[in-house]
Design an enzyme around this catalytic site. Structure first.
Site, PDB file in Angstrom:
ATOM      1  N   HIS B  15       0.758  -1.353   0.261  1.00 10.75           N
ATOM      2  CA  HIS B  15       0.282  -0.213   0.388  1.00 10.75           C
ATOM      3  C   HIS B  15       0.931   1.236  -0.073  1.00 10.75           C
ATOM      4  O   HIS B  15       2.081   1.040   0.177  1.00 10.75           O
ATOM      5  CB  HIS B  15      -0.731   0.282   1.488  1.00 10.75           C
ATOM      6  CG  HIS B  15      -0.454   0.448   2.350  1.00 10.75           C
ATOM      7  ND1 HIS B  15      -0.443   1.424   3.284  1.00 10.75           N
ATOM      8  CD2 HIS B  15       0.236  -1.409   3.265  1.00 10.75           C
ATOM      9  CE1 HIS B  15       0.292   1.553   4.521  1.00 10.75           C
ATOM     10  NE2 HIS B  15       0.983  -0.551   4.474  1.00 10.75           N
ATOM     11  N   ALA B  16       0.379   2.020  -0.029  1.00  6.18           N
ATOM     12  CA  ALA B  16       1.221   3.363  -0.048  1.00  6.18           C
ATOM     13  C   ALA B  16       2.019   4.166   0.427  1.00  6.18           C
ATOM     14  O   ALA B  16       3.137   4.498   0.444  1.00  6.18           O
ATOM     15  CB  ALA B  16       0.176   4.617   0.169  1.00  6.18           C
TER      16      ALA B  16
END
Lengths: 321, 88
Positions: B15-16
């Site tokens: 994810h980010a």
């Protein structure tokens, strides 16, 4: 900055409707703090918690109490009160002050001012003035602009292009608050107000051009006297910008006068359009203030998608049909 | 050019935050860095690209580098993934 009784007379006489009843006595002594008190109980003889370093405000309660005393008790009360080295005494609502009071005050070199305002409105009017005078303040090297109503403070090494960036913003209709020398004052606990030096008066130095007068060039709408600092934009050289954020998820902060502000580190390389980036920083800040956090919303979507994929993979792996 | 496969082990996947860590690490090398999952390869120095891979926990990420410091680049990125990006 500090404050002395003369400042009230010279700068806020009309607002506070003031006159000095003790002439020029002690007009230039520095007031120790911005606090005000009404000394009701101290006049009545209870001085255990008396704060002599405050400015004292005598309202109708105090004055009518004094008037109610017999001559010797009144004198004792006044002598007791004025024996403290009081910085400044105010009498509100234009009340009469006895000759005895003023003589004692003069003997003790305590300035006595009379205001025509009633006590409560007087407190309301004088508090912001006094607090502003004693507010914590600092001076920063940087440039300050109002971009879409968001106060951006640009910081970074000398020559990196803060002024040029702000000039470009002005050209696009944003407003200059201060360039090079930014004076920052704290209001209350968490608000920072930036303004320029009065000598600078919205002039800027642009390398190669020299000094320019922003309101003369761009009109009065291109400048602003003061603005709350909301985001710190730190300009860095491309090579050394180690802590530039790539996702927008991590919040960086910068602390000024004990107030922490969101900070955006922008790495610069030739040809980068810093103006548009600054506008986006301002708009993104507005979005966040409205509760819309683009980066984390995007990330939630991504995490959800990966979760679905993982579930499907695990389901298929156990499927030996 | 070298390429190494590595399995994503942190439970939330790429994810980010991990994507930002990978991109930052990749950007320190002069070699061209590509990350791939299934048949999709993207530029390892672009965060949008890395997030578009949507490499979930258990999936295999292929780390490919080409340039003077390719070995170091692949080793550094492998290490990050194998540490689970210091996440659970």
């Amino acid at each position: 900055m500090s404050l002395c009784p003369r400042d009230f007379l010279e700068r806020w006489q009309e607002v506070l409707e003031l006159e000095s009843l003790t002439g020029d006595i002690s007009l230039d002594r520095r007031l120790p703090n911005a606090d005000l008190a009404s000394p009701g109980l101290a006049l009545a003889g209870y001085t255990a918690r008396f704060m002599p370093d405050r400015m004292h405000v005598l309202g109708e309660t105090e004055m009518s109490y004094l008037a109610s005393l017999d001559a010797s008790a009144r004198r004792a009360a006044l002598e007791g009160f004025l024996s403290h080295d009081l910085p400044l005494v105010f009498v509100t609502k234009g009340q009469d002050v006895s000759v005895e009071f003023l003589e004692l005050a003069r003997a003790r070199e305590v300035p006595v001012f009379r205001t025509q305002l009633k006590t409560a409105p007087f407190y309301r009017a004088i508090k912001p003035i006094a607090e502003e005078a004693f507010a914590p303040r600092t001076t920063t090297h940087g440039s300050m602009a109002d971009v879409y109503g968001v106060g951006l403070l640009f910081v970074g090494r000398s020559g990196i292009g803060k002024s040029e960036c702000v000039l470009d913003l002005i050209e696009r209709g944003h407003r200059l608050v201060a360039d090079d020398v930014v004076q920052i004052t704290r209001r209350g606990k968490d608000v920072l107000i930036a303004q320029g030096h009065e000598l600078a008066a919205h002039h800027m130095e642009i390398r190669g051009v020299g000094l320019i007068d922003i309101p003369a060039l761009f009109g009065i709408r291109s400048v602003r006297q003061q603005k709350r600092v909301e985001v710190v934009v730190q300009l860095e050289d491309w090579e050394t910008a180690k802590d530039a954020d790539r996702s927008g998820l991590t919040r960086q902060e910068n602390t000024i006068l004990g107030v922490s502000l969101p900070k955006v580190v922008v790495p610069l390389n030739p040809g980068k359009n810093l103006t548009v980036i600054s506008e986006v920083v301002a708009m993104n800040h507005l979005l966040r203030m409205m509760g819309i956090d683009v980066a984390s919303a995007f990330n939630q979507r991504l995490i959800l998608k990966m979760k679905e994929q993982r579930g499907l993979r695990e389901y298929l792996q156990e499927d030996f049909e | 050019m070298i390429e190494q496969p590595v399995t994503i082990i942190n439970s939330l996947g790429l994810h980010a935050r991990p994507a930002a860590l990978l991109v930052k690490a990749a950007s320190q090398f002069t070699s061209e860095v590509k990350l791939g999952k299934d048949d999709m390869f993207i530029n390892g120095k672009s965060i949008m690209g890395v997030m578009m891979l949507a490499a979930e926990c258990g999936s295999v990420l292929r780390i490919r580098a080409d340039g003077p410091d390719e070995a170091e680049a692949v080793a550094a990125l492998m290490a990050l993934v194998n540490q689970g990006f210091n996440e659970e």
